[in-house]
Design a protein around this motif. Structure first.
Motif, PDB file in Angstrom:
ATOM      1  N   TYR A  61       0.811  -1.218   0.000  1.00  0.00           N
ATOM      2  CA  TYR A  61       0.000   0.000   0.000  1.00  0.00           C
ATOM      3  C   TYR A  61       0.841   1.263   0.000  1.00  0.00           C
ATOM      4  O   TYR A  61       0.407   2.296  -0.523  1.00  0.00           O
ATOM      5  CB  TYR A  61      -1.004  -0.023   1.155  1.00  0.00           C
ATOM      6  CG  TYR A  61      -2.147  -0.949   0.863  1.00  0.00           C
ATOM      7  CD1 TYR A  61      -3.065  -0.637  -0.109  1.00  0.00           C
ATOM      8  CD2 TYR A  61      -2.280  -2.162   1.527  1.00  0.00           C
ATOM      9  CE1 TYR A  61      -4.107  -1.489  -0.415  1.00  0.00           C
ATOM     10  CE2 TYR A  61      -3.316  -3.029   1.228  1.00  0.00           C
ATOM     11  CZ  TYR A  61      -4.228  -2.683   0.253  1.00  0.00           C
ATOM     12  OH  TYR A  61      -5.244  -3.533  -0.057  1.00  0.00           O
ATOM     13  N   LEU A  62       2.045   1.196   0.538  1.00  0.00           N
ATOM     14  CA  LEU A  62       2.952   2.336   0.416  1.00  0.00           C
ATOM     15  C   LEU A  62       3.292   2.590  -1.041  1.00  0.00           C
ATOM     16  O   LEU A  62       3.331   3.737  -1.485  1.00  0.00           O
ATOM     17  CB  LEU A  62       4.239   2.094   1.208  1.00  0.00           C
ATOM     18  CG  LEU A  62       4.217   2.429   2.679  1.00  0.00           C
ATOM     19  CD1 LEU A  62       5.524   1.994   3.336  1.00  0.00           C
ATOM     20  CD2 LEU A  62       4.013   3.908   2.899  1.00  0.00           C
ATOM     21  N   LEU A  63       3.542   1.526  -1.783  1.00  0.00           N
ATOM     22  CA  LEU A  63       3.932   1.691  -3.183  1.00  0.00           C
ATOM     23  C   LEU A  63       2.780   2.136  -4.072  1.00  0.00           C
ATOM     24  O   LEU A  63       2.972   2.970  -4.952  1.00  0.00           O
ATOM     25  CB  LEU A  63       4.518   0.380  -3.716  1.00  0.00           C
ATOM     26  CG  LEU A  63       5.884   0.007  -3.156  1.00  0.00           C
ATOM     27  CD1 LEU A  63       6.316  -1.344  -3.700  1.00  0.00           C
ATOM     28  CD2 LEU A  63       6.914   1.063  -3.475  1.00  0.00           C
ATOM     29  N   VAL A  64       1.588   1.595  -3.881  1.00  0.00           N
ATOM     30  CA  VAL A  64       0.508   1.889  -4.819  1.00  0.00           C
ATOM     31  C   VAL A  64      -0.455   2.975  -4.347  1.00  0.00           C
ATOM     32  O   VAL A  64      -1.255   3.452  -5.152  1.00  0.00           O
ATOM     33  CB  VAL A  64      -0.291   0.624  -5.195  1.00  0.00           C
ATOM     34  CG1 VAL A  64       0.592  -0.394  -5.871  1.00  0.00           C
ATOM     35  CG2 VAL A  64      -0.982   0.032  -4.004  1.00  0.00           C
ATOM     36  N   GLU A  65      -0.384   3.370  -3.110  1.00  0.00           N
ATOM     37  CA  GLU A  65      -1.321   4.378  -2.620  1.00  0.00           C
ATOM     38  C   GLU A  65      -0.615   5.638  -2.128  1.00  0.00           C
ATOM     39  O   GLU A  65      -0.921   6.739  -2.552  1.00  0.00           O
ATOM     40  CB  GLU A  65      -2.166   3.811  -1.466  1.00  0.00           C
ATOM     41  CG  GLU A  65      -3.060   2.666  -1.843  1.00  0.00           C
ATOM     42  CD  GLU A  65      -4.223   3.086  -2.708  1.00  0.00           C
ATOM     43  OE1 GLU A  65      -4.605   4.272  -2.657  1.00  0.00           O
ATOM     44  OE2 GLU A  65      -4.738   2.240  -3.426  1.00  0.00           O
ATOM     45  N   ILE A  66       0.310   5.477  -1.242  1.00  0.00           N
ATOM     46  CA  ILE A  66       0.901   6.623  -0.551  1.00  0.00           C
ATOM     47  C   ILE A  66       2.035   7.246  -1.349  1.00  0.00           C
ATOM     48  O   ILE A  66       2.185   8.470  -1.372  1.00  0.00           O
ATOM     49  CB  ILE A  66       1.363   6.203   0.854  1.00  0.00           C
ATOM     50  CG1 ILE A  66       0.151   5.712   1.651  1.00  0.00           C
ATOM     51  CG2 ILE A  66       2.077   7.331   1.574  1.00  0.00           C
ATOM     52  CD1 ILE A  66       0.476   5.068   2.958  1.00  0.00           C
ATOM     53  N   LEU A  67       2.830   6.433  -2.045  1.00  0.00           N
ATOM     54  CA  LEU A  67       3.985   6.952  -2.772  1.00  0.00           C
ATOM     55  C   LEU A  67       3.580   7.961  -3.837  1.00  0.00           C
ATOM     56  O   LEU A  67       4.140   9.052  -3.905  1.00  0.00           O
ATOM     57  CB  LEU A  67       4.772   5.802  -3.396  1.00  0.00           C
ATOM     58  CG  LEU A  67       5.982   6.226  -4.212  1.00  0.00           C
ATOM     59  CD1 LEU A  67       7.031   6.834  -3.306  1.00  0.00           C
ATOM     60  CD2 LEU A  67       6.542   5.068  -4.985  1.00  0.00           C
ATOM     61  N   HIS A  68       2.621   7.608  -4.659  1.00  0.00           N
ATOM     62  CA  HIS A  68       2.263   8.543  -5.733  1.00  0.00           C
ATOM     63  C   HIS A  68       1.597   9.804  -5.183  1.00  0.00           C
ATOM     64  O   HIS A  68       1.797  10.889  -5.701  1.00  0.00           O
ATOM     65  CB  HIS A  68       1.415   7.860  -6.813  1.00  0.00           C
ATOM     66  CG  HIS A  68      -0.005   7.686  -6.483  1.00  0.00           C
ATOM     67  ND1 HIS A  68      -0.479   6.638  -5.745  1.00  0.00           N
ATOM     68  CD2 HIS A  68      -1.078   8.439  -6.801  1.00  0.00           C
ATOM     69  CE1 HIS A  68      -1.774   6.739  -5.626  1.00  0.00           C
ATOM     70  NE2 HIS A  68      -2.179   7.819  -6.244  1.00  0.00           N
ATOM     71  N   SER A  69       0.830   9.669  -4.118  1.00  0.00           N
ATOM     72  CA  SER A  69       0.213  10.870  -3.532  1.00  0.00           C
ATOM     73  C   SER A  69       1.273  11.806  -2.968  1.00  0.00           C
ATOM     74  O   SER A  69       1.203  13.022  -3.159  1.00  0.00           O
ATOM     75  CB  SER A  69      -0.757  10.475  -2.424  1.00  0.00           C
ATOM     76  OG  SER A  69      -1.770   9.672  -2.936  1.00  0.00           O
ATOM     77  N   SER A  70       2.263  11.253  -2.293  1.00  0.00           N
ATOM     78  CA  SER A  70       3.311  12.107  -1.725  1.00  0.00           C
ATOM     79  C   SER A  70       4.184  12.706  -2.816  1.00  0.00           C
ATOM     80  O   SER A  70       4.613  13.859  -2.704  1.00  0.00           O
ATOM     81  CB  SER A  70       4.149  11.322  -0.717  1.00  0.00           C
ATOM     82  OG  SER A  70       4.749  10.217  -1.333  1.00  0.00           O
ATOM     83  N   LEU A  71       4.443  11.969  -3.900  1.00  0.00           N
ATOM     84  CA  LEU A  71       5.222  12.536  -5.001  1.00  0.00           C
ATOM     85  C   LEU A  71       4.467  13.667  -5.691  1.00  0.00           C
ATOM     86  O   LEU A  71       5.057  14.689  -6.052  1.00  0.00           O
ATOM     87  CB  LEU A  71       5.577  11.444  -6.010  1.00  0.00           C
ATOM     88  CG  LEU A  71       6.684  10.499  -5.602  1.00  0.00           C
ATOM     89  CD1 LEU A  71       6.825   9.373  -6.613  1.00  0.00           C
ATOM     90  CD2 LEU A  71       7.997  11.223  -5.430  1.00  0.00           C
ATOM     91  N   VAL A  72       3.178  13.503  -5.873  1.00  0.00           N
ATOM     92  CA  VAL A  72       2.374  14.570  -6.481  1.00  0.00           C
ATOM     93  C   VAL A  72       2.387  15.811  -5.593  1.00  0.00           C
ATOM     94  O   VAL A  72       2.564  16.939  -6.067  1.00  0.00           O
ATOM     95  CB  VAL A  72       0.935  14.084  -6.750  1.00  0.00           C
ATOM     96  CG1 VAL A  72       0.008  15.234  -7.052  1.00  0.00           C
ATOM     97  CG2 VAL A  72       0.926  13.082  -7.878  1.00  0.00           C
TER      98      VAL A  72
END
Length: 92
Positions: A61-72
């Motif tokens: 879930y870090l890779l598919v949910e949180i990572l992209h949100s934090s990068l954006v």
């Protein structure tokens, strides 16, 4: 917003790069999640619950949910400058 900038300006190019980065990050993360969901739906041997292991679930879930949100949020961290109030006139 980009209509204010001239076609060959540095600001316009920078904003288009930001939009491209955000689009690429979101597309990649959502594509990975979609592929994983398809594997889970069609292959009975694949389970997204990762054998009831909480650390592997966290990593997924870090890779598919949180990572992209934090990068954006990191890419779009600069807020646009505040506009001055141009319609305000002091009372005489």
């Amino acid at each position: 917003m980009l209509q204010r900038f001239p076609v060959e300006s540095k600001g316009r190019r920078k904003k288009l790069q930001e939009v491209g980065y955000v689009t690429t990050i979101c597309f990649t993360c959502f594509l990975v999640r979609c592929i994983m969901m398809c594997f889970d739906a069609f292959d009975k041997g694949v389970d997204l619950d990762v054998l009831n292991h909480p650390i592997l679930n966290l990593i997924y879930y870090l890779l598919v949910e949180i990572l992209h949100s934090s990068l954006v949020l990191f890419i779009l961290r600069k807020l646009p400058p505040k506009r001055g109030i141009t319609q305000y006139h002091p009372i005489r």
